[in-house]
Design a protein around this motif. Structure first.
Motif, PDB file in Angstrom:
ATOM      1  N   PHE A 178      39.227  -0.824  30.334  1.00 17.75           N
ATOM      2  CA  PHE A 178      40.313  -0.649  31.164  1.00 17.75           C
ATOM      3  C   PHE A 178      39.858  -2.609  32.194  1.00 17.75           C
ATOM      4  O   PHE A 178      40.809  -3.590  32.260  1.00 17.75           O
ATOM      5  CB  PHE A 178      40.401   0.335  31.590  1.00 17.75           C
ATOM      6  CG  PHE A 178      41.748  -0.524  33.053  1.00 17.75           C
ATOM      7  CD1 PHE A 178      43.525  -0.977  32.751  1.00 17.75           C
ATOM      8  CD2 PHE A 178      40.994  -1.030  34.159  1.00 17.75           C
ATOM      9  CE1 PHE A 178      44.091  -0.908  33.992  1.00 17.75           C
ATOM     10  CE2 PHE A 178      42.262  -1.471  34.913  1.00 17.75           C
ATOM     11  CZ  PHE A 178      43.538  -1.592  34.904  1.00 17.75           C
ATOM     12  N   PHE A 179      38.744  -2.746  32.427  1.00 17.89           N
ATOM     13  CA  PHE A 179      38.448  -3.840  33.005  1.00 17.89           C
ATOM     14  C   PHE A 179      38.087  -5.045  32.251  1.00 17.89           C
ATOM     15  O   PHE A 179      38.894  -6.540  32.368  1.00 17.89           O
ATOM     16  CB  PHE A 179      36.646  -3.467  33.615  1.00 17.89           C
ATOM     17  CG  PHE A 179      36.543  -5.145  34.352  1.00 17.89           C
ATOM     18  CD1 PHE A 179      36.644  -5.515  35.505  1.00 17.89           C
ATOM     19  CD2 PHE A 179      35.160  -5.584  33.619  1.00 17.89           C
ATOM     20  CE1 PHE A 179      36.864  -6.353  36.522  1.00 17.89           C
ATOM     21  CE2 PHE A 179      34.495  -6.597  34.306  1.00 17.89           C
ATOM     22  CZ  PHE A 179      35.692  -7.192  35.353  1.00 17.89           C
ATOM     23  N   PHE A 180      36.958  -4.608  30.979  1.00 19.65           N
ATOM     24  CA  PHE A 180      36.988  -5.665  29.800  1.00 19.65           C
ATOM     25  C   PHE A 180      37.932  -6.225  28.582  1.00 19.65           C
ATOM     26  O   PHE A 180      38.094  -7.095  28.655  1.00 19.65           O
ATOM     27  CB  PHE A 180      35.696  -5.497  28.696  1.00 19.65           C
ATOM     28  CG  PHE A 180      34.908  -5.507  30.186  1.00 19.65           C
ATOM     29  CD1 PHE A 180      33.923  -7.095  30.478  1.00 19.65           C
ATOM     30  CD2 PHE A 180      33.828  -4.457  29.937  1.00 19.65           C
ATOM     31  CE1 PHE A 180      32.798  -6.688  31.104  1.00 19.65           C
ATOM     32  CE2 PHE A 180      32.557  -4.668  30.764  1.00 19.65           C
ATOM     33  CZ  PHE A 180      32.218  -6.144  30.860  1.00 19.65           C
ATOM     34  N   ARG A 181      39.022  -5.606  28.767  1.00 20.43           N
ATOM     35  CA  ARG A 181      40.223  -5.542  27.947  1.00 20.43           C
ATOM     36  C   ARG A 181      41.806  -5.852  28.404  1.00 20.43           C
ATOM     37  O   ARG A 181      42.211  -4.502  28.029  1.00 20.43           O
ATOM     38  CB  ARG A 181      40.536  -5.063  26.599  1.00 20.43           C
ATOM     39  CG  ARG A 181      39.162  -4.563  25.666  1.00 20.43           C
ATOM     40  CD  ARG A 181      38.831  -6.147  25.241  1.00 20.43           C
ATOM     41  NE  ARG A 181      37.372  -6.626  24.486  1.00 20.43           N
ATOM     42  CZ  ARG A 181      36.565  -6.614  24.531  1.00 20.43           C
ATOM     43  NH1 ARG A 181      36.608  -7.231  26.056  1.00 20.43           N
ATOM     44  NH2 ARG A 181      35.547  -6.396  24.111  1.00 20.43           N
ATOM     45  N   PRO A 182      41.925  -6.658  29.840  1.00 18.16           N
ATOM     46  CA  PRO A 182      43.386  -6.318  30.368  1.00 18.16           C
ATOM     47  C   PRO A 182      44.204  -6.347  29.423  1.00 18.16           C
ATOM     48  O   PRO A 182      44.976  -6.943  28.162  1.00 18.16           O
ATOM     49  CB  PRO A 182      43.116  -7.589  30.919  1.00 18.16           C
ATOM     50  CG  PRO A 182      41.411  -8.316  31.517  1.00 18.16           C
ATOM     51  CD  PRO A 182      41.429  -7.680  30.044  1.00 18.16           C
ATOM     52  N   ASN A 183      45.486  -5.423  29.406  1.00 12.41           N
ATOM     53  CA  ASN A 183      46.281  -4.701  28.508  1.00 12.41           C
ATOM     54  C   ASN A 183      47.199  -5.144  29.385  1.00 12.41           C
ATOM     55  O   ASN A 183      47.773  -3.901  30.086  1.00 12.41           O
ATOM     56  CB  ASN A 183      46.134  -3.306  27.500  1.00 12.41           C
ATOM     57  CG  ASN A 183      46.944  -3.447  27.000  1.00 12.41           C
ATOM     58  OD1 ASN A 183      48.040  -3.860  26.352  1.00 12.41           O
ATOM     59  ND2 ASN A 183      46.421  -2.715  25.450  1.00 12.41           N
ATOM     60  N   LEU A 184      48.421  -5.441  29.547  1.00 12.57           N
ATOM     61  CA  LEU A 184      49.821  -5.446  29.691  1.00 12.57           C
ATOM     62  C   LEU A 184      50.610  -4.208  29.090  1.00 12.57           C
ATOM     63  O   LEU A 184      51.492  -4.244  30.754  1.00 12.57           O
ATOM     64  CB  LEU A 184      50.408  -6.858  28.986  1.00 12.57           C
ATOM     65  CG  LEU A 184      50.410  -8.656  29.892  1.00 12.57           C
ATOM     66  CD1 LEU A 184      51.156  -8.956  29.145  1.00 12.57           C
ATOM     67  CD2 LEU A 184      50.947  -8.283  31.111  1.00 12.57           C
ATOM     68  N   ALA A 185      49.961  -3.127  28.701  1.00 18.83           N
ATOM     69  CA  ALA A 185      50.891  -2.000  28.959  1.00 18.83           C
ATOM     70  C   ALA A 185      50.378  -1.047  29.602  1.00 18.83           C
ATOM     71  O   ALA A 185      51.010   0.211  29.980  1.00 18.83           O
ATOM     72  CB  ALA A 185      50.485  -1.816  27.201  1.00 18.83           C
ATOM     73  N   ASP A 186      49.623  -1.899  30.586  1.00 19.49           N
ATOM     74  CA  ASP A 186      48.513  -0.663  31.497  1.00 19.49           C
ATOM     75  C   ASP A 186      49.528  -1.341  33.517  1.00 19.49           C
ATOM     76  O   ASP A 186      48.832  -1.154  34.125  1.00 19.49           O
ATOM     77  CB  ASP A 186      47.063  -0.786  31.543  1.00 19.49           C
ATOM     78  CG  ASP A 186      46.433  -0.634  30.608  1.00 19.49           C
ATOM     79  OD1 ASP A 186      47.149   0.753  29.701  1.00 19.49           O
ATOM     80  OD2 ASP A 186      45.223  -0.998  29.983  1.00 19.49           O
TER      81      ASP A 186
END
Length: 569
Positions: free
Chosen positions: A46-54
């Protein structure tokens, strides 16, 4: 000024070791992640791959449904809508976002920024009266309004509704508005409390799109504006803000709005912009409009959709920024002289200074500079509209807002948070306020807090630093409050060759440990150490690790924050 070195301890060695194994990274880097609340593989992803879906559901925010309903009613009935916002970077980006977004659905819309010098901060009666006189029936206020109880009541009496979109701490009573969006209100269950004002505007646009079945790109196109507000308003770069800042930087560097593109070009930087570049290159320029003239000029630039007009506006903004620099340098020099020539001010725990001729637009910057010099809670005041108006700045770890609360009876109004605030008072209260504020701070601040500190993440050896180590650090960006660039400490280092001074006061040197590679290093403001560190004598350094690019060549460089020549000091 000497700084305290404060090093984190590793209280969870088990999680650190396991995370290092799962991610296949150096254990020192895993320790930093654990210290920042990242304990598992999924949390690291979650930290290294920031995703707008989150990003969070905007309808989790209290009153969001009411806001969308009221805006829908206004659009259905062809009401006139005013977008109202503060004159700083957060406010102007928020206004640009909301105005641009809702202009897609109506042409009966305008934006309004209060005049810093004539109206002051927040919602003004002048703005409300302008709205009523021009048949506006809905005001969407961004980055202000959470304490504007009287002003909202006045607007209601004139037939004008309010939607408040704010991120500041509410008082005991909320304004009686059609909707009050603020994650910090006590009854709001929104899972993230630290959005910037522009971030609240972004959530409003997101909610409108969700309610009306519109594509996400209708609001995601404003991610660059949201990122600029996050950087400028110094909100924590964690959780939702980290996602928004990460994708906002991608947009800024690949497809920024026309106004930001022109402003970026005007800085002369032909490189990838980081959050730090935004803070030090773009934000001061946007702020300069409201400091030196009127912030509507910044909004006008941010809304430009023609290259020529955007370039014209950015040139104008740059000229204002040049004037701002001159003004704040002159006032800072005057304020420092005032302090140095007053014996009673030297040994205080606070700085409170006043000059009726100082420019109201730059006293916040001056307060920050004085805090850097004397490192104590600082208030800078000037005269405006029959009152003294000022900006307050604190030191790390001290709650300035609580100190101001003890002086509330001497103030006409004040607002802000623990590290920065604005205030106004009657001139006759100045002396009493200065003494009361000193007493409040002196009785609650510790000596440690009056000495700047360097927060060190962990100790490493220079042998641990290689390309992979730095690439993982780079993936931890964007850096900001709550997620600062990792600071390391290494003991028993030596310099090779000869240290030398660059730019009058910066130290340039090469360092190594026994059996380690040699690392190029720069110590900004550390020129005095040229004659303190000695050949073949070990010393300690705390530093960040950077990638320095020179003539298309990339090298690892240590950015030294402090040096100690005695391990026991």
């Amino acid at each position: 000024m000497e700084k305290r070195w404060v090093q984190h301890g590793n209280s969870d060695q088990t999680s650190t070791t396991l995370l290092a194994q799962q991610l296949q990274i150096d254990e020192s880097l895993a320790q930093i992640l654990v210290q920042r609340g990242i304990h598992t593989f999924d949390e690291a992803k979650f930290f290294f791959r920031p995703n707008l879906a989150d990003i969070h559901d905007p309808f989790l925010m209290k009153d969001m449904d009411k806001a969308i309903t009221r805006i829908g009613l206004a659009l259905d009935n062809d009401e006139k809508i005013m977008i109202y916002g503060d004159y700083d970077v957060d406010g102007t980006t928020a206004v640009a976002l909301a105005y641009s977004f809702f202009s897609k659905f109506t042409d009966r819309i305008e934006y309004y920024i209060p005049d810093r010098h004539k109206e002051g901060y927040g919602i003004s009666n002048t703005g409300i009266e302008y709205a009523a006189a021009n048949q506006f029936t809905l005001i969407i206020a961004l980055d202000c309004g959470i304490k504007s109880i009287a002003q909202v009541a006045y607007a209601t009496s004139l037939g004008v509704d309010f939607i408040i979109c704010d991120h500041h701490l509410p008082g005991d009573t909320l304004p009686d508005a059609a909707a009050v969006l603020d994650p910090k209100r006590a009854d709001c269950l929104y899972p993230f409390k630290e959005l910037a004002g522009c971030g609240i505007g972004f959530k409003l646009a997101q909610a409108y799109c969700m309610a009306h079945g519109l594509d996400a790109d209708q609001y995601e196109q404003y991610l660059d504006l949201v990122m600029v507000s996050i950087a400028a308003d110094v909100v924590p770069v964690v959780d939702e803000n980290r996602i928004l800042a990460y994708h906002g930087l991608i947009k800024l560097n690949n497809n920024p709005c026309m106004g930001l593109k022109s402003l970026m070009d005007s800085t002369g930087r032909a490189k990838i912009f980081t959050l730090t570049d935004v803070i030090f290159s773009l934000a001061p320029r946007i702020n300069a409009a409201g400091r030196m003239d009127h912030a509507k000029q910044a909004v006008k630039m941010l809304l430009c959709d023609e290259k020529e007009m955007a370039e014209t506006q950015s040139i104008f903004i740059n000229l204002q920024n040049t004037d701002r620099k001159t003004s704040d340098q002159n006032i800072t020099a005057e304020a420092l002289s005032l302090i140095q020539n007053s014996e009673s001010m030297i040994n205080r725990k606070t700085t409170v200074v006043y000059n009726e001729n100082w420019n109201k637009g730059v006293i916040g910057i001056v307060a920050s500079r004085l805090t850097e010099t004397y490192y104590r809670p600082t208030i800078v005041l000037t005269h405006s509209n029959g009152l003294l108006t000022g900006s307050a700045r604190s030191v790390a770890g001290y709650d300035l807002y609580e100190a101001l609360l003890t002086c509330a009876d001497l103030l006409v109004q004040f607002g802000g948070h623990k590290f920065a605030a604005g205030l106004t008072m009657s001139p006759e209260n100045y002396d009493l306020f200065s003494e009361r504020f000193e007493q409040a701070v002196a009785s609650t601040i510790t000596d440690d807090l009056l000495c700047p500190e360097i927060q060190i993440d962990t100790e490493i050896s220079l042998n641990q630093i290689d390309g992979k180590f730095q690439r993982i650090i780079a993936q931890m960006a964007p850096f900001g409050p709550g997620n600062t660039a990792p600071v390391f400490v290494t003991h028993d280092v030596y310099f090779t060759g000869r240290p030398y001074i660059v730019g009058d006061k910066h130290l340039k040197l090469n360092v190594k440990q026994q059996n380690s590679a040699i690392f190029e290093s720069i110590g900004f403001g550390l020129g005095a150490y040229e004659n303190i560190i000695m050949p073949n004598k070990p010393f300690s350094i705390c530093y960040t690790i950077e990638e320095n690019v020179w003539k298309d060549q990339k090298r690892l460089q240590l950015n030294i924050k402090a040096i100690k020549t005695d391990r026991e000091s």
